[in-house]
Design an enzyme around this catalytic site. Structure first.
Site, PDB file in Angstrom:
ATOM      1  N   HIS A 208      -3.037 -20.850   9.892  1.00 28.53           N
ATOM      2  CA  HIS A 208      -3.209 -19.710  10.703  1.00 28.53           C
ATOM      3  C   HIS A 208      -2.917 -18.412   9.820  1.00 28.53           C
ATOM      4  O   HIS A 208      -2.524 -18.433   8.706  1.00 28.53           O
ATOM      5  CB  HIS A 208      -2.228 -19.984  11.848  1.00 28.53           C
ATOM      6  N   ASP A 210      -0.598 -14.939  10.825  1.00 32.37           N
ATOM      7  CA  ASP A 210       0.421 -14.526  11.482  1.00 32.37           C
ATOM      8  C   ASP A 210      -0.048 -13.110  12.245  1.00 32.37           C
ATOM      9  O   ASP A 210      -0.779 -12.407  11.796  1.00 32.37           O
ATOM     10  CB  ASP A 210       1.714 -13.963  10.827  1.00 32.37           C
ATOM     11  N   HIS A 264      -2.199 -19.430   6.142  1.00 33.55           N
ATOM     12  CA  HIS A 264      -1.185 -20.361   5.539  1.00 33.55           C
ATOM     13  C   HIS A 264      -0.901 -21.592   6.319  1.00 33.55           C
ATOM     14  O   HIS A 264      -1.484 -21.485   7.531  1.00 33.55           O
ATOM     15  CB  HIS A 264      -0.168 -19.643   5.025  1.00 33.55           C
ATOM     16  N   ARG A 274      12.178 -30.695   6.820  1.00 29.49           N
ATOM     17  CA  ARG A 274      12.270 -29.367   6.264  1.00 29.49           C
ATOM     18  C   ARG A 274      12.512 -28.462   7.352  1.00 29.49           C
ATOM     19  O   ARG A 274      12.394 -28.451   8.461  1.00 29.49           O
ATOM     20  CB  ARG A 274      10.862 -29.049   5.841  1.00 29.49           C
TER      21      ARG A 274
END
Length: 328
Positions: A208, A210, A264, A274
């Protein structure tokens, strides 16, 4: 009771899909351009060099990392510790109780509208509007205090970076970001990416861009963040002393493509979880986005119009189209 969301149970039909996710090959692990913000304090040539480095990274990478950013390592450690505690609570408790009563749908996981593995993210998140921090009813007082402190510090850093990016384009005294990107529109997102037994077939967070002006990310040392560089995926090497900054769609439009909003994603990990926390510098929905240079590449639009179009495209096509919808 397990703290992880029931991904395989909820999305069992997707896992039967024969069209598994085929990750594009990754070229290599790279370090993002590193900017030392202490250079800004010296003035003169070093400050100019720092400005140019920020502009170059935003143009060529759409990403950079900053050190000496003003957010203490102690605060970052406390933020990491507190979010691990809240994510470690049993799933049913997180999903059904108002542990963090910031707004409706605060706790999110997976992708409710996913129709294929390509649309499913193996992650969970708490979405926290900044205006709700002071109004919240968090049952964990240390979490509330830490979020308040972190939100204030990262908001100041985001405003500073936005001003520097504008200055680099020749806008020396712009108050645009301070006026339009306040606590009423910006937000934090606390993220956890649980271990994934089918990590080769799914993303922790799907590819995607941002939709904000810029995002500031604090991540742990597990790694998994990848971005598109020159049309190829590269893995971002973690740096425990740095915060990651990436340009969003609105800054690409505002800068008339001088800065790039880059695709990204986060790759799932089979063995370990994570954590990350992201701050999104967003304007109010009625804020008008105009390209700052001529000839304009994008027609002017409001942030609300942009968000509505993105949501419609995702609902109708399964993916975000973004700025391509707003070409002049």
């Amino acid at each position: 009771m397990d703290s992880y969301p029931p991904f395989q149970k909820m999305y069992s039909t997707l896992f039967q899909d024969q069209h598994k996710l085929n990750h594009e090959p990754v070229v290599q692990e790279l370090e993002l351009p590193l900017i030392d913000l202490d250079q800004l304090k010296t003035g003169g040539r070093r400050r100019e060099d720092c400005l140019r480095a920020i502009g170059k990274a935003s143009s060529e990478w759409g990403f950079f990392q900053v050190v000496n950013h003003g957010i203490s390592s102690d605060l970052l450690k406390r933020m990491r510790s507190e979010q691990a505690k809240v994510f470690g609570l049993p799933f049913e408790k997180k999903a059904n109780e108002k542990l963090i009563d910031f707004s409706t749908n605060t706790y999110r996981w997976g992708a409710p509208s996913a129709t294929s593995l390509q649309q499913l993210s193996w992650s969970e998140a708490f979405h926290i509007p900044l205006t709700k921090c002071s109004e919240s009813k968090i049952q964990h007082n240390t979490l509330r205090r830490t979020i308040d402190e972190y939100a204030a510090a990262v908001s100041d850093l985001a405003q500073k970076l936005a001003h520097l990016l504008a200055e680099n384009l020749g806008f020396m005294r712009t108050s645009y970001f301070a006026q339009n990107c306040g606590s009423s529109s910006c937000y934090l997102r606390l993220n956890r990416y649980p271990p994934c037994p089918i990590a080769s077939e799914i993303c922790g967070l799907i590819s995607h861009t941002d939709s904000d002006f810029l995002t500031i990310l604090h991540q742990d040392q597990v790694g998994g963040l990848q971005l598109k560089k020159d049309g190829k995926w590269v893995t971002v090497k973690p740096n425990d002393k740095a915060l990651i900054v990436n340009i969003g769609d609105l800054f690409q439009a505002w800068s008339n493509n001088a800065y790039k909003s880059v695709e990204h994603r986060v790759i799932a990990n089979k063995e370990v979880e994570r954590f990350s926390v992201a701050f999104f510098l967003c304007p109010s929905y009625d804020t008008i986005i105009r390209s700052c240079r001529e000839p304009v590449i994008y027609r002017q639009f409001s942030f609300g119009e942009f968000r509505q179009q993105v949501q419609e495209d995702v609902r109708n096509t399964g993916h975000k189209i973004g700025l391509a919808r707003f070409l002049a």
